[in-house]
Design an enzyme around this catalytic site. Structure first.
Site, PDB file in Angstrom:
ATOM      1  CG  ASP A  73     -40.575 -59.926  12.420  1.00 54.09           C
ATOM      2  OD1 ASP A  73     -39.721 -60.788  12.157  1.00 54.09           O
ATOM      3  OD2 ASP A  73     -41.085 -59.823  13.547  1.00 54.09           O
ATOM      4  CG  ASN A 142     -44.598 -55.936  23.733  1.00 51.67           C
ATOM      5  OD1 ASN A 142     -44.484 -57.014  23.161  1.00 51.67           O
ATOM      6  ND2 ASN A 142     -44.378 -54.786  23.134  1.00 51.67           N
ATOM      7  CG  HIS A 144     -43.804 -58.216  20.011  1.00 50.33           C
ATOM      8  ND1 HIS A 144     -42.878 -57.225  20.262  1.00 50.33           N
ATOM      9  CD2 HIS A 144     -43.060 -59.345  19.871  1.00 50.33           C
ATOM     10  CE1 HIS A 144     -41.667 -57.730  20.258  1.00 50.33           C
ATOM     11  NE2 HIS A 144     -41.752 -59.012  20.028  1.00 50.33           N
ATOM     12  CD  GLU A 149     -44.087 -53.810  19.422  1.00 52.01           C
ATOM     13  OE1 GLU A 149     -44.395 -54.697  20.243  1.00 52.01           O
ATOM     14  OE2 GLU A 149     -42.938 -53.337  19.351  1.00 52.01           O
TER      15      GLU A 149
HETATM   16  C1  F6R Z   1     -39.031 -61.919  15.452  1.00 55.92           C
HETATM   17  C2  F6R Z   1     -40.357 -62.013  16.049  1.00 55.92           C
HETATM   18  C3  F6R Z   1     -40.597 -61.582  17.458  1.00 55.92           C
HETATM   19  C4  F6R Z   1     -39.869 -62.516  18.454  1.00 55.92           C
HETATM   20  C5  F6R Z   1     -40.117 -62.054  19.880  1.00 55.92           C
HETATM   21  C6  F6R Z   1     -39.399 -62.915  20.910  1.00 55.92           C
HETATM   22  O1  F6R Z   1     -39.026 -62.430  14.150  1.00 55.92           O
HETATM   23  O2  F6R Z   1     -41.252 -62.416  15.373  1.00 55.92           O
HETATM   24  O3  F6R Z   1     -41.968 -61.578  17.709  1.00 55.92           O
HETATM   25  O4  F6R Z   1     -40.339 -63.817  18.295  1.00 55.92           O
HETATM   26  O5  F6R Z   1     -39.697 -60.725  20.028  1.00 55.92           O
HETATM   27  O6  F6R Z   1     -38.027 -62.754  20.783  1.00 55.92           O
HETATM   28  P1  F6R Z   1     -37.010 -63.555  21.731  1.00 55.92           P
HETATM   29  O7  F6R Z   1     -37.108 -64.983  21.334  1.00 55.92           O
HETATM   30  O8  F6R Z   1     -35.681 -62.946  21.410  1.00 55.92           O
HETATM   31  O9  F6R Z   1     -37.453 -63.324  23.141  1.00 55.92           O
END
Ligand code: F6R
Length: 244
Positions: A73, A142, A144, A149
């Site tokens: 992403d 959450n 995702h 989401e």
């Molecule tokens: C970002 C992504 C998100 C993160 C998720 C966890 O490329 O794919 O799904 O993996 O938000 O982020 P952290 O590791 O910062 O808790």
């Protein structure tokens, strides 16, 4: 069926071992297939994982010279050169430290007007290279995965999404006073599920509630990561706190 049986593998270990184990598995996969197509994630959880992976490169165990990568992403409306872009995160934590070729790095361009065309280009590119062999994932508080989401369709492909309030709040730390992006381009859930193998990493107590829901709750759009239980080859590596 026990939770463990639903997955190819669930590993609960010490926080510092999560990154080490994931890096060891990914390094072995690169060694086995030097032309591997990797799906990559950003975020705090990934920092120690990339640090460990770079060690395998520095030791001469692996080369990235023929590896292709696709990141999950990118924020929409952000120049890839911006400090807060995911592309910059990847440069800093992995790409600038290994021998990967620029032409083999694939990223969604968040700075385009025609996002539909950009998302199609990305989906086509993934297909063109024969699909993703190994996808690395983190998980949001959450539930995702990528920026899919809660509420995201399990048949979704790469598209523009609105970031939830909860995600915007978490991201606020990175943007320190600057405008926090409200939209992103992300691989869809179907795109993620089509990878041959997937590894999901989670560290820390703040992930415990969502990990429990992902592993033990209903497979539902409300918890996007729960769909991973349908994946043919998933490995979930979490630390004791996330597994509490
Ligand atoms: C970002 C992504 C998100 C993160 C998720 C966890 O490329 O794919 O799904 O993996 O938000 O982020 P952290 O590791 O910062 O808790």
């Amino acid at each position: 069926m026990s939770v463990e049986e639903q997955f190819t593998f669930l590993e609960v270990t010490k926080a510092e071992e999560v990154a080490k184990l994931a890096a060891k598995i990914v390094a072995n996969n690169i060694k086995e297939n030097p032309k591997i197509v990797l799906g990559l994630a950003t975020g705090n959880t990934m920092i120690s994982f990339y640090r460990e992976l770079v060690k395998y490169y520095k030791k001469g165990f692996i080369s990235f010279s023929r590896v292709k990568t696709f990141n999950l992403d990118e924020y929409y409306g952000l120049d890839s050169k911006s400090k807060t872009s995911f592309r910059n995160f990847m440069n800093k934590n992995l790409f600038d430290k290994v021998d990967i070729k620029e032409k083999n790095i694939n990223f969604l361009d968040g700075d385009v007007k025609n996002f539909e065309k950009e998302c199609k280009r990305y989906e086509n590119k993934i297909k063109e290279v024969g699909g993703i062999n190994l996808q690395i994932l983190g998980i949001g508080v959450n539930g995702h995965i990528g920026f899919n989401e809660p509420g995201s369709s399990f048949t979704s492909v790469t598209r523009k999404v609105k970031l939830s309030q909860s995600t915007q709040k978490v991201n606020a730390k990175e943007f320190r006073g600057k405008e926090i992006p409200k939209y992103a381009l992300t691989m869809g859930i179907k795109t993620i599920l089509s990878a041959n193998k997937t590894i999901l990493l989670a560290i820390g107590g703040e992930k415990a509630r969502i990990i429990k829901k992902t592993l033990e709750g209903k497979i539902t759009k409300k918890v996007p990561a729960s769909v991973l239980r349908k994946h043919k080859n998933i490995l979930i590596i979490i630390d004791c706190k996330a597994g509490e």
